[in-house]
Each structure stands twice: as structure tokens, then as C-alpha cells.
Design a protein around this motif. Structure first.
Motif, mmCIF file in Angstrom:
data_model
loop_
_atom_site.group_PDB
_atom_site.id
_atom_site.type_symbol
_atom_site.label_atom_id
_atom_site.label_comp_id
_atom_site.label_asym_id
_atom_site.label_seq_id
_atom_site.Cartn_x
_atom_site.Cartn_y
_atom_site.Cartn_z
ATOM 1 N N ASP A 203 0.696 -1.174 -0.014
ATOM 2 C CA ASP A 203 0.137 -0.106 0.038
ATOM 3 C C ASP A 203 0.852 1.378 -0.051
ATOM 4 O O ASP A 203 1.147 1.715 1.065
ATOM 5 C CB ASP A 203 -1.056 0.021 1.226
ATOM 6 C CG ASP A 203 -1.899 1.134 1.190
ATOM 7 O OD1 ASP A 203 -1.883 1.937 0.263
ATOM 8 O OD2 ASP A 203 -2.543 1.379 2.354
ATOM 9 N N MET A 204 1.302 1.573 -1.284
ATOM 10 C CA MET A 204 2.250 2.694 -1.250
ATOM 11 C C MET A 204 1.370 4.188 -1.067
ATOM 12 O O MET A 204 2.287 5.164 -1.004
ATOM 13 C CB MET A 204 2.837 2.878 -2.671
ATOM 14 C CG MET A 204 3.801 1.418 -2.721
ATOM 15 S SD MET A 204 4.945 1.092 -1.390
ATOM 16 C CE MET A 204 6.468 2.004 -2.006
ATOM 17 N N ALA A 205 0.364 4.074 -0.975
ATOM 18 C CA ALA A 205 -0.486 5.151 -0.805
ATOM 19 C C ALA A 205 -0.997 5.433 0.936
ATOM 20 O O ALA A 205 -1.730 6.334 1.129
ATOM 21 C CB ALA A 205 -1.979 5.272 -1.545
ATOM 22 N N ALA A 206 -0.384 4.604 1.707
ATOM 23 C CA ALA A 206 -0.667 4.614 3.188
ATOM 24 C C ALA A 206 0.030 5.716 3.661
ATOM 25 O O ALA A 206 0.729 6.555 3.190
ATOM 26 C CB ALA A 206 0.044 3.354 3.847
ATOM 27 N N ALA A 207 -0.750 6.263 4.763
ATOM 28 C CA ALA A 207 -0.119 7.566 5.394
ATOM 29 C C ALA A 207 1.176 7.527 5.796
ATOM 30 O O ALA A 207 1.769 8.436 5.515
ATOM 31 C CB ALA A 207 -0.881 7.735 6.712
ATOM 32 N N ILE A 208 1.699 6.442 6.072
ATOM 33 C CA ILE A 208 3.199 6.367 6.551
ATOM 34 C C ILE A 208 4.006 6.389 5.136
ATOM 35 O O ILE A 208 5.288 6.541 5.434
ATOM 36 C CB ILE A 208 3.353 5.166 7.298
ATOM 37 C CG1 ILE A 208 3.019 3.605 6.537
ATOM 38 C CG2 ILE A 208 2.538 4.957 8.688
ATOM 39 C CD1 ILE A 208 3.658 2.545 7.183
ATOM 40 N N SER A 209 3.473 6.514 4.326
ATOM 41 C CA SER A 209 4.332 6.541 2.980
ATOM 42 C C SER A 209 4.725 8.030 2.586
ATOM 43 O O SER A 209 5.220 8.285 1.625
ATOM 44 C CB SER A 209 3.805 5.978 1.557
ATOM 45 O OG SER A 209 2.628 6.648 1.161
ATOM 46 N N SER A 210 4.333 8.962 3.521
ATOM 47 C CA SER A 210 4.305 10.648 3.124
ATOM 48 C C SER A 210 5.063 11.036 4.351
ATOM 49 O O SER A 210 4.841 10.628 5.573
ATOM 50 C CB SER A 210 3.032 11.203 3.046
ATOM 51 O OG SER A 210 2.841 12.575 2.935
ATOM 52 N N GLY A 211 5.877 11.993 4.119
ATOM 53 C CA GLY A 211 6.669 12.767 4.973
ATOM 54 C C GLY A 211 6.002 13.753 5.897
ATOM 55 O O GLY A 211 6.036 14.269 6.941
ATOM 56 N N SER B 129 8.570 -1.888 -1.291
ATOM 57 C CA SER B 129 7.593 -2.257 -0.148
ATOM 58 C C SER B 129 7.127 -1.116 0.654
ATOM 59 O O SER B 129 8.100 -0.022 0.718
ATOM 60 C CB SER B 129 8.021 -3.449 0.728
ATOM 61 O OG SER B 129 9.024 -2.734 1.588
ATOM 62 N N LEU B 130 6.244 -1.008 1.497
ATOM 63 C CA LEU B 130 5.767 -0.036 2.189
ATOM 64 C C LEU B 130 6.877 0.183 3.568
ATOM 65 O O LEU B 130 7.170 1.186 3.851
ATOM 66 C CB LEU B 130 4.605 -0.182 2.766
ATOM 67 C CG LEU B 130 3.988 0.946 3.725
ATOM 68 C CD1 LEU B 130 3.962 2.336 3.059
ATOM 69 C CD2 LEU B 130 2.321 0.734 4.102
ATOM 70 N N ILE B 131 7.459 -0.950 4.060
ATOM 71 C CA ILE B 131 8.552 -1.057 4.931
ATOM 72 C C ILE B 131 9.813 -0.121 4.237
ATOM 73 O O ILE B 131 10.024 1.072 4.981
ATOM 74 C CB ILE B 131 9.181 -2.478 5.218
ATOM 75 C CG1 ILE B 131 8.010 -3.101 5.906
ATOM 76 C CG2 ILE B 131 10.151 -2.273 6.288
ATOM 77 C CD1 ILE B 131 8.366 -4.488 6.450
ATOM 78 N N SER B 132 10.226 -0.426 3.262
ATOM 79 C CA SER B 132 11.270 0.333 2.848
ATOM 80 C C SER B 132 10.749 1.908 2.425
ATOM 81 O O SER B 132 11.774 2.792 2.539
ATOM 82 C CB SER B 132 12.130 -0.439 1.461
ATOM 83 O OG SER B 132 11.171 -0.564 0.692
ATOM 84 N N ARG B 133 9.713 2.042 1.990
ATOM 85 C CA ARG B 133 9.256 3.510 1.595
ATOM 86 C C ARG B 133 9.057 4.143 2.761
ATOM 87 O O ARG B 133 9.478 5.387 3.265
ATOM 88 C CB ARG B 133 8.042 3.454 0.849
ATOM 89 C CG ARG B 133 7.287 4.825 0.474
ATOM 90 C CD ARG B 133 8.118 5.814 -0.002
ATOM 91 N NE ARG B 133 7.646 7.022 0.011
ATOM 92 C CZ ARG B 133 8.237 8.184 -0.386
ATOM 93 N NH1 ARG B 133 9.400 8.381 -0.749
ATOM 94 N NH2 ARG B 133 7.368 9.454 -0.417
#
Length: 190
Positions: A68-76, A103-107
């Protein structure tokens, strides 16, 4: 920021229990947690624990799919205290070190570094290859903290749970959070 938030990543290295126990400790400390778990970690979970993903997910305030690359945690712009990857596989370490966000972890780790927030990686492998060491250096140079889960025998642990709690207590120290799980050197017991 209205809540104390920490991003928790669980990658596929051995030591799934570190991520589970971390979520439990953060829940006890009333810290809002944002969890993402890699596909490999789900496989590790089935080999190492009797946990079900729904049980692990229930420990987190919010859970996101690893793709989920649009997850909240993918944004600064989504403010957090930082991120902990427990455990951190060498694959995840390599992605973070090279800035690859597959992946979302690395992003989320990349976002944590770019925003100059604490990123703590419980790198789980032994022995290390030169590539592993170079990746650890690269992450350290970017501001991340490599914290392999190494037991502190001066605390005289009598169980695996005590060793895990001590390690995670030391990790939480890096965020200014007191979990009361650390037998500190030359201090009274926790």
C-alpha cells in the motif's frame, strides 16, 4: 502532533517475536502504532510462532498492507516520532541503504530518513557479509541506527522473554520512551 506515533515494520528475518513484543510494549505506553508487515514476515510468523496475523494486527493502532504505497506512513507530511523495523532482514536493510522503495517498509523507512526522524533497524543476521556491513554503514551515514538484537548478559536474563524485553527497552530508550524492561548497568532492577 496530537498523538505519539511510531511506525513499526516487521520484515522476514528470524525474530518475528521482536515485532510482536514491540507492539505490546508500545500499546502499554499508549503510543499510536502504524504497522506494516512484509510477505516474508508472514511466512516467518508461521514457522516461529503460533500467532495469527489478525492477532498481531490487533496490537497495532493502524495496519497497512506491505504494497500500500498510498498509506499515510508513505508520506513525510504524516508526522511520527520515527520508525522501528523489528526484525530487519538483510533484504530490507539493502533496500533502505540504496533508497529502493519496493515495499511499504522500505518506503516508510526512506520517509523517516528524509524527514530526519529516528530510524532503528534490528538487523537480524549472522555472520555478516561485506555487503551487509556496507549497507549498515550506508544507513548509519544517512542517520539510521543499526541495533542488532544482542542480549545483555550483565542483566542475568533467565528467560528469552527477559532478553527480548531488555533489547526492546533499549530501542525504546532511543525514542525517549521508558518501557521499564531494562536492567540498567549498576542500577536497581527494572
Amino acid at each position: 502532533m496530537s498523538a505519539r506515533r511510531i511506525v513499526v515494520g516487521i520484515s522476514g528475518a528470524s525474530g518475528f517475536v521482536y515485532g510482536v513484543r514491540l507492539l505490546q510494549l508500545l500499546q502499554r505506553l499508549d503510543v499510536e502504532t502504524h504497522l506494516t508487515v512484509s510477505r516474508s514476515a508472514l511466512l516467518t510468523m508461521t514457522h516461529e510462532t503460533d500467532c495469527k496475523f489478525a492477532e498481531v494486527s490487533a496490537l497495532a493502532s493502524f495496519t497497512y498492507r506491505c504494497d500500500d504505497m498510498a498509506a499515510a506512513i508513505s508520506s513525510g507530511s504524516f508526522r511520527t516520532l520515527g520508525m522501528i523495523v523489528a526484525p530487519c532482514s538483510m533484504k530490507t536493510l539493502a533496500e533502505i541503504a540504496s533508497g529502493i522503495s519496493s515495499s511499504l517498509i522500505s518506503r516508510a523507512a526512506d520517509v523517516t530518513l528524509k524527514e530526519r526522524r529516528p530510524l532503528v533497524l534490528l538487523a537480524r543476521e549472522t555472520p555478516y557479509t561485506l555487503a551487509h556491513l556496507r549497507n549498515m554503514i550506508a544507513v548509519t551515514e544517512m542517520g539510521g541506527i543499526i541495533a542488532p538484537p544482542v542480549p545483555a548478559f550483565y542483566a542475568r536474563p533467565v528467560s528469552l522473554d527477559q532478553m527480548i524485553d531488555h533489547t526492546l527497552g533499549r530501542v525504546l530508550d532511543l525514542f525517549g520512551l521508558e518501557a521499564h524492561t531494562v536492567q540498567r548497568w549498576k542500577e536497581t532492577s527494572a
